[in-house]
Structure formats: structure tokens, C-alpha cells
Design a protein around this motif. Structure first.
Motif, PDB file in Angstrom:
ATOM      1  N   THR A 105       0.814  -1.215   0.000  1.00  0.00           N
ATOM      2  CA  THR A 105       0.000   0.000   0.000  1.00  0.00           C
ATOM      3  C   THR A 105       0.847   1.264   0.000  1.00  0.00           C
ATOM      4  OG1 THR A 105      -1.702  -1.196   1.256  1.00  0.00           O
ATOM      5  CG2 THR A 105      -1.881   1.214   1.152  1.00  0.00           C
ATOM      6  N   THR A 106       1.858   1.302   0.842  1.00  0.00           N
ATOM      7  CA  THR A 106       2.661   2.525   0.994  1.00  0.00           C
ATOM      8  C   THR A 106       4.100   2.372   0.532  1.00  0.00           C
ATOM      9  OG1 THR A 106       3.215   1.903   3.281  1.00  0.00           O
ATOM     10  CG2 THR A 106       1.258   3.292   2.935  1.00  0.00           C
ATOM     11  N   CYS A 107       4.480   1.196   0.053  1.00  0.00           N
ATOM     12  CA  CYS A 107       5.868   0.986  -0.349  1.00  0.00           C
ATOM     13  C   CYS A 107       5.947  -0.183  -1.322  1.00  0.00           C
ATOM     14  CB  CYS A 107       6.756   0.716   0.869  1.00  0.00           C
ATOM     15  SG  CYS A 107       6.348  -0.824   1.739  1.00  0.00           S
ATOM     16  N   THR A 108       7.143  -0.437  -1.792  1.00  0.00           N
ATOM     17  CA  THR A 108       7.411  -1.584  -2.661  1.00  0.00           C
ATOM     18  C   THR A 108       8.614  -2.343  -2.121  1.00  0.00           C
ATOM     19  OG1 THR A 108       6.548  -0.444  -4.617  1.00  0.00           O
ATOM     20  CG2 THR A 108       7.986  -2.329  -4.993  1.00  0.00           C
TER      21      THR A 108
ATOM     22  N   MET B  92      11.444 -17.269  -3.928  1.00  0.00           N
ATOM     23  CA  MET B  92      11.765 -15.891  -3.565  1.00  0.00           C
ATOM     24  C   MET B  92      10.759 -15.356  -2.559  1.00  0.00           C
ATOM     25  SD  MET B  92      13.031 -14.258  -7.205  1.00  0.00           S
ATOM     26  CE  MET B  92      11.797 -15.057  -8.225  1.00  0.00           C
ATOM     27  N   SER B  93      10.730 -15.978  -1.392  1.00  0.00           N
ATOM     28  CA  SER B  93       9.857 -15.543  -0.307  1.00  0.00           C
ATOM     29  C   SER B  93      10.705 -15.254   0.919  1.00  0.00           C
ATOM     30  CB  SER B  93       8.824 -16.619   0.024  1.00  0.00           C
ATOM     31  OG  SER B  93       9.461 -17.790   0.510  1.00  0.00           O
ATOM     32  N   LYS B  94      10.215 -14.364   1.758  1.00  0.00           N
ATOM     33  CA  LYS B  94      10.986 -13.998   2.947  1.00  0.00           C
ATOM     34  C   LYS B  94      11.084 -15.154   3.930  1.00  0.00           C
ATOM     35  CE  LYS B  94      11.662 -10.235   6.218  1.00  0.00           C
ATOM     36  NZ  LYS B  94      11.134  -8.979   6.782  1.00  0.00           N
ATOM     37  N   GLY B  95      10.156 -16.103   3.845  1.00  0.00           N
ATOM     38  CA  GLY B  95      10.199 -17.258   4.734  1.00  0.00           C
ATOM     39  C   GLY B  95      11.110 -18.361   4.256  1.00  0.00           C
ATOM     40  N   SER B  96      11.740 -18.156   3.089  1.00  0.00           N
ATOM     41  CA  SER B  96      12.610 -19.190   2.533  1.00  0.00           C
ATOM     42  C   SER B  96      13.940 -19.252   3.269  1.00  0.00           C
ATOM     43  CB  SER B  96      12.853 -18.903   1.043  1.00  0.00           C
ATOM     44  OG  SER B  96      13.892 -19.702   0.530  1.00  0.00           O
ATOM     45  N   SER B  97      14.542 -20.436   3.283  1.00  0.00           N
ATOM     46  CA  SER B  97      15.859 -20.596   3.895  1.00  0.00           C
ATOM     47  C   SER B  97      16.941 -19.927   3.070  1.00  0.00           C
ATOM     48  CB  SER B  97      16.188 -22.090   4.051  1.00  0.00           C
ATOM     49  OG  SER B  97      16.224 -22.720   2.782  1.00  0.00           O
ATOM     50  N   THR B  98      16.631 -19.596   1.804  1.00  0.00           N
ATOM     51  CA  THR B  98      17.615 -18.954   0.926  1.00  0.00           C
ATOM     52  C   THR B  98      17.413 -17.444   0.835  1.00  0.00           C
ATOM     53  OG1 THR B  98      16.199 -19.484  -0.975  1.00  0.00           O
ATOM     54  CG2 THR B  98      17.986 -21.020  -0.470  1.00  0.00           C
ATOM     55  N   TYR B  99      16.516 -16.898   1.637  1.00  0.00           N
ATOM     56  CA  TYR B  99      16.312 -15.448   1.693  1.00  0.00           C
ATOM     57  C   TYR B  99      17.558 -14.779   2.253  1.00  0.00           C
ATOM     58  CZ  TYR B  99      14.788 -11.020   3.779  1.00  0.00           C
ATOM     59  OH  TYR B  99      14.690  -9.698   4.159  1.00  0.00           O
ATOM     60  N   ILE B 100      18.064 -13.729   1.579  1.00  0.00           N
ATOM     61  CA  ILE B 100      19.268 -13.060   2.072  1.00  0.00           C
ATOM     62  C   ILE B 100      19.075 -11.571   2.338  1.00  0.00           C
ATOM     63  CG2 ILE B 100      20.818 -14.699   0.954  1.00  0.00           C
ATOM     64  CD1 ILE B 100      21.401 -12.471  -1.102  1.00  0.00           C
ATOM     65  N   GLY B 101      17.964 -10.993   1.899  1.00  0.00           N
ATOM     66  CA  GLY B 101      17.752  -9.575   2.151  1.00  0.00           C
ATOM     67  C   GLY B 101      16.648  -9.012   1.277  1.00  0.00           C
ATOM     68  N   LYS B 102      16.429  -7.704   1.408  1.00  0.00           N
ATOM     69  CA  LYS B 102      15.379  -7.066   0.615  1.00  0.00           C
ATOM     70  C   LYS B 102      15.715  -5.589   0.401  1.00  0.00           C
ATOM     71  CE  LYS B 102      12.469  -5.653   4.538  1.00  0.00           C
ATOM     72  NZ  LYS B 102      11.143  -5.791   5.194  1.00  0.00           N
ATOM     73  N   LEU B 103      15.028  -5.014  -0.586  1.00  0.00           N
ATOM     74  CA  LEU B 103      15.094  -3.586  -0.863  1.00  0.00           C
ATOM     75  C   LEU B 103      13.695  -3.033  -0.687  1.00  0.00           C
ATOM     76  CD1 LEU B 103      16.615  -1.060  -2.155  1.00  0.00           C
ATOM     77  CD2 LEU B 103      15.622  -1.835  -4.322  1.00  0.00           C
ATOM     78  N   ARG B 104      13.559  -1.938   0.062  1.00  0.00           N
ATOM     79  CA  ARG B 104      12.240  -1.331   0.285  1.00  0.00           C
ATOM     80  C   ARG B 104      12.255   0.121  -0.146  1.00  0.00           C
ATOM     81  NH1 ARG B 104       8.742  -2.281   5.620  1.00  0.00           N
ATOM     82  NH2 ARG B 104       8.248  -4.117   4.330  1.00  0.00           N
ATOM     83  N   SER B 105      11.226   0.543  -0.877  1.00  0.00           N
ATOM     84  CA  SER B 105      11.123   1.919  -1.338  1.00  0.00           C
ATOM     85  C   SER B 105       9.988   2.635  -0.623  1.00  0.00           C
ATOM     86  CB  SER B 105      10.854   1.956  -2.851  1.00  0.00           C
ATOM     87  OG  SER B 105       9.500   1.614  -3.115  1.00  0.00           O
TER      88      SER B 105
END
Length: 376
Positions: free
Chosen positions: A132-135, A146-159
Motif C-alpha cells: 500500500t505505501t511501499c514496494t 523468492m519468499s521472505k520465509g525461505s531458507s535462501t532469503y538473504i535480504g530485501k530492498l524497500r522503497s
């Protein structure tokens, strides 16, 4: 029950290898063999032989990880941890990004040739998630998960909503004393609580901002990147930057041993240390700014010299150098640390070097894809 069974199978498989003839090789002979393999297979796809040697058994893995140097020293990306380690000092790692508009995903590949198109070695993937307020751009080591709950998740970018400010979050602490972003204290992975020994969270490692275009004039974007996890002194002669040595998996059911993701170089142990908090350093964080393009009268457009690595004009194209606002400019401020540009409809090149990593470079480039309501 399934997780316990997986671990039992893994333990029995590892124990079987430990008793095999390969594990019983004299260490001097084994080291000599592995030294020759590591020296001969320096580039992909033949580099997979080095990775295969690390997966034979514990003794092979220990020697192989001791022989493999970090990208800063070897200019080679070998194990998955390499994407979190700084690039080489004297050359650039040449990569490319493929965009999939239908799935809103982005795949980062290591270039295997000097050609601007073709196959490459997969490194990272990201998926765009509109909120709603970001990407958010969720980054993973696995292109199929490519989910945050994955064991291979390493980070994210938020705008932010306007697409003018971005924050890069690492899933693991980038250095000792790193502060986690206030969030849920416990993250569930496969409906299981993550062990408190694995500090999974959102650790801000960089802030990216684009100058707001209030007049609506056409021209190149202006961007600035504050690398919170990299000290400003890193670009000085003899400077160092925190270098992680392992990726800690948060899923207890994953079969790959954690040490398989390590990259240990005895000659690089000082630079790989994360014991010194960045906040205790006398100088601030490294600031990157985009190199100002020049106006070409004959072509009637803004131009940058990408040395043949960019072929299509785009507002997304940029080159980043270290900012010298707090002091006199030196040769270190002229070196291009990251460059990104378009070569096809959904194909882009990404070249980076020390002191940033492939993960950080990929995140910065993803910010260029996002819609910028107030900048265009």
C-alpha cells in the motif's frame, strides 16, 4: 518428524563419506590435488569442480575452503557467500540482469564471456512485491523460491511511496553490533521458530535516495547511496571493509551443511573480521554518488563512457563513484565502483568492484527499476 528424518539421513550420508577411500587420502596428497584443481579451474563453468570438491566430505571441504580466497583477492565468485563479500580491488566483476515483466522478477547472472548477451552463472534473484505505501524487492539465492520465509532469503530492498528513497536490508548482521530494524522478534520458517542462535532479521546496510525533480525538466537522474555497512576509509590505501565468512541458514531441515557456504582465507583473515562494530570507527559511512554525464551536442543527449558495456540509452543507466564532499578528491574518487545500463529490452549489465558486494550492487540496481513518480 520429517525434519528429524532429513537430519538422520544427512548424518548417515556424511558418516558414510567419512569412511570412504576419498576421506582416507593422506592430507599432504589431498591438499596438492586440491591446490591444482583450484588453480586450474578459475572461471565458471569449470569452477564447479572446486565446489564439487568441497562437497565430498569434511576433510575435503575444510581444505577446499581454506584454499579458496575471497573475491577481493581472487576476483572469483565460488561459494554462495561470495555474493555477500566485496568485489576485487583492481578489476570489475561483470554481471548482467534479466528482467521478467510478467512475473515481476529479476535474475542476476555472472557473465562468463565478454559478450553482452548469452548464458551466465546464476547468482541471485529478486521479486517485486507492491504494498500500500511501499514496494519491496525480496532477494534470494534460489530463483524458484523468492519468499521472505525461505531458507535462501538473504535480504530485501524497500522503497517509499514516491520511489525516491530506498533502504537495503540484509537478512544477517553485516558486522558486529549491527542494529536490527524493529520488527517481529521471531520469524517463522515453515511454521517452525527460528533458533535464537541464528540472528535472522532486517539489518539496514544502505540508504539510496533520488533527487526529486520538482520542475519536471528532462535530464539524468541524480542519486546518492549511503553505505551504512562500509566505512568511508575502505577506499583509502590499506582500507578494509567488513567481510562476512558464512551464510547461516535459518531452516533446520535444509540438507546443505552450513560450512559449505563458508569462504575462509588465512591470508585474508584480518579483512574478513566482523568483530569491530562500524559505529566505533572514527569516520562515517561510505557515500556513493552518480557520475555526472556530459551533454553531447551532436547526439543531443546526455552521455557516459561505459566502455562498450551499455548500448541502449535509458534514464536507468548510471555510474557510481565515491563522494569527496568531506575532503579533497583523490584517485580513489575517480574509480567507478558500480555501473549499470541497458543493452536490450529486458537485459541490463551490472559491473561492480570493491568495496561493495554483488548483493549490495544488485540491490542498488533494483532501485533504478522502480517507478519514480517525483523524479521523471
Amino acid at each position: 518428524m520429517k525434519g528429524r528424518w532429513n537430519r538422520v539421513v544427512q548424518d548417515e550420508w556424511v558418516d558414510g563419506l567419512e569412511q570412504s577411500c576419498w576421506a582416507q587420502m593422506p592430507e599432504e596428497l589431498l591438499r596438492e590435488v586440491l591446490v591444482r584443481i583450484e588453480a586450474a579451474d578459475t572461471t565458471w563453468p569449470s569452477r564447479k569442480n572446486v565446489v564439487a570438491c568441497a562437497g565430498v566430505c569434511r576433510s575435503w571441504r575444510r581444505i577446499t575452503t581454506d584454499l579458496v580466497k575471497t573475491p577481493e583477492l581472487s576476483a572469483s565468485l565460488t561459494f554462495p557467500i561470495s555474493v555477500k563479500q566485496p568485489g576485487p580491488r583492481e578489476s570489475m566483476v561483470k554481471c548482467f540482469i534479466k528482467r521478467n515483466r510478467s512475473t515481476q522478477s529479476y535474475h542476476l547472472y555472472l557473465g562468463l564471456t565478454n559478450a553482452l548477451t548469452g548464458d551466465g552463472k546464476f547468482l541471485l534473484a529478486a521479486r517485486k512485491c507492491r504494498r500500500t505505501t511501499c514496494t519491496d524487492y525480496i532477494m534470494s539465492l534460489n530463483a524458484d523460491d523468492m519468499s521472505k520465509g525461505s531458507s535462501t532469503y538473504i535480504g530485501k530492498l524497500r522503497s517509499n511511496f514516491l520511489g525516491t528513497k530506498f533502504t537495503v536490508y540484509d537478512g544477517q548482521p553485516p558486522y558486529s553490533g549491527a542494529k536490527v530494524m524493529p520488527n517481529r522478534s521471531i520469524r517463522l520458517v515453515g511454521l517452525k521458530q527460528v533458533s535464537p542462535r541464528v540472528p535472522v532479521g532486517s539489518y539496514p546496510v544502505a540508504h539510496i535516495s533520488y533527487e526529486v525533480n520538482v520542475l519536471g525538466s528532462r535530464g539524468p537522474r541524480k542519486m546518492q547511496c549511503i553505505m551504512d555497512a562500509i566505512p568511508a576509509s575502505a577506499i583509502e590505501p590499506g582500507g578494509v571493509t567488513p567481510t562476512p565468512t558464512e551464510i547461516r541458514l535459518s531452516n533446520p531441515d535444509v540438507l546443505l551443511p552450513l560450512s559449505f557456504f563458508r569462504s575462509r582465507s588465512k591470508s585474508h583473515r584480518k579483512e574478513s573480521s566482523l568483530s569491530e562494530p562500524l559505529a566505533d570507527k572514527k569516520d562515517g559511512a561510505l557515500v556513493l554518488k552518480n557520475k555526472t554525464p556530459r551533454w553531447h551536442e551532436q547526439l543531443q543527449c546526455w552521455c557516459l563512457n561505459f566502455h562498450g558495456r551499455v548500448t541502449v540509452a535509458s534514464v536507468k543507466n548510471f555510474q557510481l563513484v565515491a563522494s569527496s564532499e568531506d575532503g579533497p578528491a583523490g584517485p580513489q574518487h575517480e574509480k567507478i565502483i558500480l555501473q549499470f545500463g541497458k543493452v536490450g529490452k529486458d537485459l541490463f549489465t551490472m559491473d561492480y568492484r570493491y568495496p561493495i558486494s554483488a548483493f549490495q550492487a544488485f540491490a542498488i540496481c533494483l532501485s533504478s527499476f522502480d517507478t519514480k513518480i517525483a523524479c521523471e
